[in-house]
Scaffold this motif. Sequence first.
Motif, PDB file in Angstrom:
ATOM      1  N   ARG A   1     -33.957 -46.996 -32.809  1.00 19.53           N
ATOM      2  CA  ARG A   1     -33.385 -46.405 -34.034  1.00 19.53           C
ATOM      3  C   ARG A   1     -34.304 -45.240 -34.230  1.00 19.53           C
ATOM      4  N   VAL A   2     -33.937 -44.298 -34.987  1.00 20.89           N
ATOM      5  CA  VAL A   2     -34.569 -42.785 -35.332  1.00 20.89           C
ATOM      6  C   VAL A   2     -34.649 -42.567 -36.701  1.00 20.89           C
ATOM      7  N   ILE A   3     -36.111 -42.175 -36.975  1.00 19.08           N
ATOM      8  CA  ILE A   3     -36.424 -41.721 -38.305  1.00 19.08           C
ATOM      9  C   ILE A   3     -36.604 -40.184 -38.329  1.00 19.08           C
ATOM     10  N   VAL A   4     -35.634 -39.471 -39.196  1.00 23.63           N
ATOM     11  CA  VAL A   4     -35.802 -38.078 -39.123  1.00 23.63           C
ATOM     12  C   VAL A   4     -36.749 -37.480 -40.365  1.00 23.63           C
TER      13      VAL A   4
ATOM     14  N   GLY B   1     -31.389 -44.177 -38.861  1.00 26.08           N
ATOM     15  CA  GLY B   1     -30.049 -44.792 -38.497  1.00 26.08           C
ATOM     16  C   GLY B   1     -30.374 -45.096 -36.888  1.00 26.08           C
ATOM     17  N   THR B   2     -29.512 -45.708 -36.175  1.00 29.74           N
ATOM     18  CA  THR B   2     -29.745 -46.191 -34.786  1.00 29.74           C
ATOM     19  C   THR B   2     -29.616 -44.931 -34.025  1.00 29.74           C
ATOM     20  N   LYS B   3     -30.151 -45.140 -32.871  1.00 28.17           N
ATOM     21  CA  LYS B   3     -30.336 -43.608 -31.981  1.00 28.17           C
ATOM     22  C   LYS B   3     -28.759 -43.030 -31.710  1.00 28.17           C
ATOM     23  N   ARG B   4     -27.859 -43.937 -31.376  1.00 26.97           N
ATOM     24  CA  ARG B   4     -26.431 -43.469 -31.346  1.00 26.97           C
ATOM     25  C   ARG B   4     -25.879 -42.909 -32.457  1.00 26.97           C
TER      26      ARG B   4
END
Length: 342
Positions: free
Chosen positions: A226-229, A239-242
């Motif tokens: 998952r990614v946090i911006v 959201g998820t990486k993809r």
Amino acid sequence: MSEIVLEIKDLSTHFFTDRGEVPAIEQVSIRVHKGEVVGIVGESGCGKSVTSLSIMQLVPSPPGKIVSGEINFKGEDLAPASEKRMKKIRGNEISMIFQEPMTSLNPLFTIGNQMIEALRIHQKVSKKEAREKSIEMLKLVGIPRAESIIDEYPHQLSGGMRQRVMIAMSMSCNPELLIADEPTTALDVTIQAQILELMRKLNKEKDTAILLITHDLGVVADICDRVIVMYSGQVVEEGTKREVLKDPKHPYSKGLIRSIPKLHGREEKLYSIPGTVPKPKMDRIGCRFAPRCEFAFERCFKENPGLYPTGDGRSSRCFLYDKSEGDKKINAATNKEATIGG
């Protein structure tokens, strides 16, 4: 989804200077599950490292201080925890790999002395057992001649080797959470790939949760779930990486993705987000990205946006996804984006 190892709720850390109170991060909320790799991305100065230091209670005080929020680690709030309690947690249950290993390793002591000390403090083992475990961990991270390397000093090792030593130290007590702050910065591409592969291997074999702080979206694509911006001290998208890399929702995330050089295409000039990151200040009114945003409208400069759900468990700090605005502005922004990107 597996159990939650770390849950940060509305965390705010400020610095108190001669020029007044400066908010470094504001109302940051992050959740990390067991065995999950979560990436935090954003420009320099967006609050990534302050977030990690706040978790470990390593923000220098004065001038820094956690002013509000919770840092729940396995159900225990670490925000008000004493230094005595944090010493038991740091390096044992939560470990951290810092950006520059040369500043993290003491130049006056051998690699073995530093690894053995950590093991004896946290695991109450004999000096002989700690040495054997240290050699075992050095071999695990792919360091050759571990039996002799353990008696060498940090300056005798290359940058990649020192970073491997830091990973070995951080994993020696089998922590449940590993925080990695730009672990591949200043390393050449080959060593970077080896370090990432090592972290992925440790994550899979030990089921260790990893919070990876980076500005490199290639690293995120390679290892994260998952990614946090983050932007200007706030989480702007999750959201998820993809999902985030393929279909970014927040205008800032869209700008980051567009900034990545493409192998195919003949663009003469790389895209860059116009403007600069605003200086942090108290009681800021309006969206912090609005002055740089191609889709900003009147409300963006007058109100502070919250995190709005965008579907499939995702969220974005943008008024375009506020249901009260309806679908009109989302469609207008989508059409504008297609025109710009076309």
